[in-house]
Design a protein around this motif. Structure first.
Motif, short mmCIF file in Angstrom:
data_model
loop_
_atom_site.label_atom_id
_atom_site.label_comp_id
_atom_site.label_asym_id
_atom_site.label_seq_id
_atom_site.Cartn_x
_atom_site.Cartn_y
_atom_site.Cartn_z
N VAL B 137 1.20 -1.15 0.12
CA VAL B 137 -0.16 -0.20 0.44
C VAL B 137 1.01 1.24 -0.41
CG1 VAL B 137 -2.33 1.58 1.67
CG2 VAL B 137 -1.64 -1.64 1.14
N PHE B 138 1.15 1.86 -1.11
CA PHE B 138 1.80 3.11 -1.48
C PHE B 138 0.98 4.01 -0.76
CE2 PHE B 138 2.21 0.73 -5.08
CZ PHE B 138 3.86 0.08 -5.31
N VAL B 139 2.44 4.88 0.81
CA VAL B 139 2.41 6.62 0.90
C VAL B 139 2.67 6.71 0.20
CG1 VAL B 139 2.56 6.98 2.82
CG2 VAL B 139 2.32 4.44 3.24
N ALA B 140 1.83 8.13 -0.23
CA ALA B 140 2.78 9.85 -0.70
C ALA B 140 3.18 10.58 0.95
CB ALA B 140 1.44 10.51 -1.38
N ALA B 141 4.77 10.66 1.19
CA ALA B 141 4.35 11.22 1.76
C ALA B 141 5.84 12.75 1.43
CB ALA B 141 5.32 10.79 3.18
N GLU B 142 5.48 13.53 2.14
CA GLU B 142 6.48 14.66 2.09
C GLU B 142 6.70 15.35 3.62
OE1 GLU B 142 2.84 18.07 0.61
OE2 GLU B 142 3.88 16.96 -0.62
N PRO B 143 7.81 16.10 3.14
CA PRO B 143 8.35 16.94 4.86
C PRO B 143 7.05 17.30 4.67
CG PRO B 143 9.94 17.12 2.31
CD PRO B 143 9.22 16.62 2.30
#
Lengths: 202, 229
Positions: B137-143
């Motif tokens: 299950v891919f996760v879009a993450a950003e600082p």
């Protein structure tokens, strides 16, 4: 812990760290006879009530006060005993044992008891059994007074209690709970401290 | 640093994709069941709840041999419910933040402990890991400069990204629901979510198991600490 919850504890092998009847039997030199009946009961060869009546007959010649003193000395789980003492308004012992045998132990633990009952004869010996407790009865009775009933036990004879309860906790602190008890429970624990921590969150 | 007092391990599932005929938490990696690695990591957590279903008696027996003071929570409907139901059952009645993790994952000790130390009382913390499993299950993450953490902005089974959901989270009481769908779908309602990377290997398939074994063997060889090292 929600205030309007009743906690019903099996006595033998749950609150006590050993089974009560074999201790009485050993003290009185009847270990083999009582052990034989217990094994037959566990294997389902005779029904629990018949087995209990026979075991009581074997012990009927002994002074009731002597038995009560032996029972009073049976070791109990310290964490569970403390829980019973601190929540005595919500805690009940539910045991097939005889009221006259466990009275002193129950007084020591300080909570109310549902048990089988018997008459003591004028010579101090055990008279006829007046009732053999079916463990579902107290659960149904308490349901009228409390919002929820939580039961704690381990043996086959606790099944009627688990079938009636809102929450069942199979307790393996003394020996592994019967599979059927596990399969009718919500929780399984193996230590007195863990049991009490769980009960406090319910 | 927040000390997490409760952990719920979901170990009720069939493990059918792996096809070894036993629950995944009992599958051995380098001679030890996955459950043992997890209990070692949770040694400092006082209240550990293990949710069981498939082959429950076998799991209960092994679990109590490994750690006697855990609480078993039963999920008899494991065949028809999702992991969220096991999490919900495990966390039921607990009114404090709780660590939730799947029972089929080998975690690396240092990043696991860092994850725990980042947990806060009232804000969810989501574990993410480098994308590598077959059914990620891919996760879009950003600082997120505001918190100094990564922020999860979305979950997806199809939109590939560097990160995948690591099936570990520290969540406040009441966030998970009864009879809900997938855990990540539930978490999606609370985006953006604070995230912390962990190094871990989830064992869903035979290929995953081989990766986990190679990982443990490699770390042992290099003298690095794995969960139970």
């Amino acid at each position: 812990m929600k205030p309007n919850t009743a906690f019903c504890f099996d006595l033998d092998g749950t609150v006590t760290r050993r089974e009560v009847l074999p201790i009485i039997a050993a003290e009185l030199g009847l270990a083999e006879e009582i052990g034989f009946l217990t094994q037959m009961t566990i294997k389902g060869q005779i029904p629990f009530e018949m087995s209990f009546r026979l075991r009581c007959r074997l012990l009927a010649e002994i002074d009731v006060a002597t038995v009560a003193k032996i029972v009073e000395q049976v070791p109990v789980d310290p964490a569970i005993a403390a829980f019973l003492g601190e929540h005595r308004e919500q805690c009940f012992l539910v045991t097939g044992n005889l009221d006259v045998w466990i009275a002193r132990l129950a007084a020591r633990l300080g909570c109310r008891v549902f048990s089988s009952t018997a008459v003591v004869r004028s010579d101090g010996r055990l008279g006829p059994l007046t009732s053999v407790l079916r463990k579902s009865t107290p659960i149904r009775e308490l349901r009228g007074q409390y919002d929820r009933v939580v039961v704690i036990g381990e043996g086959q004879n606790d099944m009627p209690m688990f079938e009636e309860a809102d929450i069942g906790v199979a307790y393996g602190g003394v020996h592994a709970p019967a599979r059927e008890v596990i399969e009718n429970s919500e929780y399984v624990v193996a230590k007195g401290e863990t049991l009490c921590r769980l009960l406090l969150t319910l | 640093m927040q000390t997490v007092a409760h952990a719920v391990i979901a170990a009720a599932g069939l493990g059918s994709r792996l096809g070894l005929g036993r629950p995944k938490c009992l599958v051995e990696v380098a001679g030890k069941p996955i459950l043992e690695y997890q209990f070692d990591l949770l040694a400092q957590v006082p209240d550990v709840r293990l949710v069981v279903g498939y082959m429950e008696h076998e799991v209960i027996d092994t679990a109590f041999q490994l750690r006697r003071d855990i609480t078993i929570v039963r999920n008899p409907a494991f065949r028809t419910t999702t992991t969220q139901q096991s999490y919900w059952l495990g966390g039921l009645h607990i009114e404090e933040p709780c660590l939730y993790l799947d029972g089929d994952i080998i975690f690396e000790r240092r990043t696991f402990q860092t994850f725990l130390s980042c947990a806060e009382a009232n804000a969810p913390l989501i574990g993410i890991t480098e994308a590598k499993t077959e059914q990620a299950v891919f996760v879009a993450a950003e600082p997120d400069p505001r918190t100094g953490f990564l922020a999860v902005t979305g979950f997806s089974r199809t939109d590939r990204s560097l990160w995948e959901w690591a099936n570990i989270a520290c969540l406040p009481a009441g966030l998970l629901k009864e009879n809900g769908g997938d855990v990540f779908t539930r978490l999606s309602r609370h985006l953006p979510l604070r995230a912390q990377p962990v190094e871990c290997f989830e064992v869903d398939t035979e290929a995953d198991l081989e990766l986990a074994k190679a990982y443990v063997t490699r770390l042992h060889g290099a003298g690095t600490q794995v969960a139970a090292a």
